[in-house]
Write a protein that holds these residues in place. Structure first.
Motif, mmCIF file in Angstrom:
data_model
loop_
_atom_site.group_PDB
_atom_site.id
_atom_site.type_symbol
_atom_site.label_atom_id
_atom_site.label_comp_id
_atom_site.label_asym_id
_atom_site.label_seq_id
_atom_site.Cartn_x
_atom_site.Cartn_y
_atom_site.Cartn_z
ATOM 1 N N LEU A 1 0.824 -1.212 0.000
ATOM 2 C CA LEU A 1 0.000 0.000 0.000
ATOM 3 C C LEU A 1 0.856 1.259 0.000
ATOM 4 O O LEU A 1 0.601 2.209 -0.744
ATOM 5 C CB LEU A 1 -0.944 -0.012 1.201
ATOM 6 N N VAL A 2 1.891 1.257 0.853
ATOM 7 C CA VAL A 2 2.773 2.423 0.936
ATOM 8 C C VAL A 2 3.576 2.588 -0.354
ATOM 9 O O VAL A 2 3.673 3.687 -0.910
ATOM 10 C CB VAL A 2 3.727 2.297 2.140
ATOM 11 N N GLY A 3 4.138 1.481 -0.853
ATOM 12 C CA GLY A 3 4.956 1.549 -2.060
ATOM 13 C C GLY A 3 4.157 1.926 -3.284
ATOM 14 O O GLY A 3 4.605 2.745 -4.114
ATOM 15 N N SER B 1 5.055 2.472 -12.480
ATOM 16 C CA SER B 1 5.785 1.426 -11.759
ATOM 17 C C SER B 1 5.167 0.042 -11.885
ATOM 18 O O SER B 1 5.581 -0.876 -11.179
ATOM 19 C CB SER B 1 5.913 1.798 -10.272
ATOM 20 N N VAL B 2 4.176 -0.119 -12.753
ATOM 21 C CA VAL B 2 3.606 -1.451 -12.964
ATOM 22 C C VAL B 2 3.969 -1.929 -14.370
ATOM 23 O O VAL B 2 4.384 -1.147 -15.223
ATOM 24 C CB VAL B 2 2.076 -1.457 -12.763
ATOM 25 N N THR B 3 3.811 -3.209 -14.600
ATOM 26 C CA THR B 3 4.210 -3.785 -15.875
ATOM 27 C C THR B 3 3.422 -3.185 -17.035
ATOM 28 O O THR B 3 2.262 -2.780 -16.869
ATOM 29 C CB THR B 3 4.042 -5.317 -15.825
ATOM 30 N N SER B 4 4.031 -3.121 -18.204
ATOM 31 C CA SER B 4 3.513 -2.345 -19.335
ATOM 32 C C SER B 4 2.054 -2.604 -19.698
ATOM 33 O O SER B 4 1.285 -1.646 -19.864
ATOM 34 C CB SER B 4 4.390 -2.574 -20.565
ATOM 35 N N LEU C 1 1.268 -7.969 -7.294
ATOM 36 C CA LEU C 1 0.349 -7.293 -6.381
ATOM 37 C C LEU C 1 0.266 -5.795 -6.666
ATOM 38 O O LEU C 1 -0.808 -5.193 -6.554
ATOM 39 C CB LEU C 1 0.784 -7.526 -4.932
ATOM 40 N N ASN C 2 1.384 -5.186 -7.033
ATOM 41 C CA ASN C 2 1.358 -3.762 -7.348
ATOM 42 C C ASN C 2 0.545 -3.504 -8.616
ATOM 43 O O ASN C 2 -0.172 -2.501 -8.713
ATOM 44 C CB ASN C 2 2.784 -3.229 -7.525
ATOM 45 N N GLY C 3 0.653 -4.415 -9.579
ATOM 46 C CA GLY C 3 -0.163 -4.275 -10.784
ATOM 47 C C GLY C 3 -1.643 -4.349 -10.454
ATOM 48 O O GLY C 3 -2.450 -3.550 -10.956
ATOM 49 N N LEU C 4 -2.015 -5.294 -9.597
ATOM 50 C CA LEU C 4 -3.411 -5.441 -9.195
ATOM 51 C C LEU C 4 -3.893 -4.222 -8.415
ATOM 52 O O LEU C 4 -4.984 -3.685 -8.682
ATOM 53 C CB LEU C 4 -3.564 -6.713 -8.341
#
Length: 240
Positions: A108-110, A139-142, A222-225
């Motif tokens: 969440l923070v990142g 910062s997420v995949t393309s 998870l960051n992508g989601l």
């Protein structure tokens, strides 16, 4: 004789095999330089390959569409390669379960920091709204980043550029930054790289340590989601 060579060059440059060969050779050169000069993060093989490919296309006059006709075969392998990240993650499942709470907080923070810092940076330099929205999912995949960008009113092609630059910079400098702030736990180092630098950062983490690679893959996914779910919601709350 020169006319014959010119005809051969025209034929080869228009062939899909040319783009595929150029991609593989450029990356192999980048990997060779990376290994020979002590595996320094700043000499990231992807960065070297990008420079070599861009220079070759510029000097030869080959347009990107023609190049991608061949490079798409490598592009296709991104899907299976991403799925294969489940293997090291499965091997570290017990570590992931023990670190679940810390991972959620870090995610969440990142994720928030990645998007907000990008927006603040573009806003500070007087960028347009379209540029701000294009930068937010950097910062997420393309594929996810471009889809989110289009959904919130950004420019997907510009987002793709930001994603590549972010991955290369973070993969090149991430190890140095983590050492500077004295993060020594491989789980934290890997997860941070995955959240901040998506696939390129994950590849870098896998080169360094198996545990870091597993957590980097988890962080990337998870960051992508999280970005796909939260960024459009925040956009509608602020600008909707």
């Amino acid at each position: 004789m020169s006319a014959d060579l010119h005809q051969i060059w025209v034929y080869l440059s228009a062939s899909p095999l040319a783009g595929l060969t150029l991609t593989l050779v450029a990356y192999q050169i980048g990997l060779w330089v990376f290994e020979k000069l002590g595996r320094r993060p700043v000499l990231n093989p992807v960065l070297i390959a990008v420079v070599l490919i861009a220079g070759t296309l510029s000097l030869s006059g080959i347009d990107y569409r023609t190049y991608f006709d061949g490079a798409q075969f490598v592009h296709f392998l991104l899907g299976p390669a991403t799925v294969a990240l489940a293997i090291p993650l499965y091997n570290q499942f017990q570590e992931v379960r023990r670190s679940a709470v810390a991972l959620v907080v870090a995610l969440l923070v990142g994720s928030a920091a990645s998007a907000l810092s990008a927006v603040a940076l573009v806003w500070a330099f007087g960028g347009s709204k379209a540029t701000i929205l294009s930068m937010a999912p950097k910062s997420v995949t393309s594929p996810i980043a471009m889809g989110v960008s289009e959904q919130i009113g950004g420019l997907p092609s510009l987002t793709a550029v930001f994603v590549i630059i972010t991955g290369i910079v973070a993969a090149s400098l991430g190890t140095w930054v983590l050492n500077l702030v004295r993060v020594k736990d491989w789980r934290a180092r890997g997860f941070g790289m995955g959240v901040a630098a998506h696939g390129i950062g994950t590849a870098r983490a896998l080169q360094v340590n198996e545990v870091a690679g597993a957590f980097a893959g988890l962080g990337m996914g998870l960051n992508g989601l999280a970005t796909a779910l939260l960024l459009p919601t925040l956009y509608h709350l602020i600008w909707g």
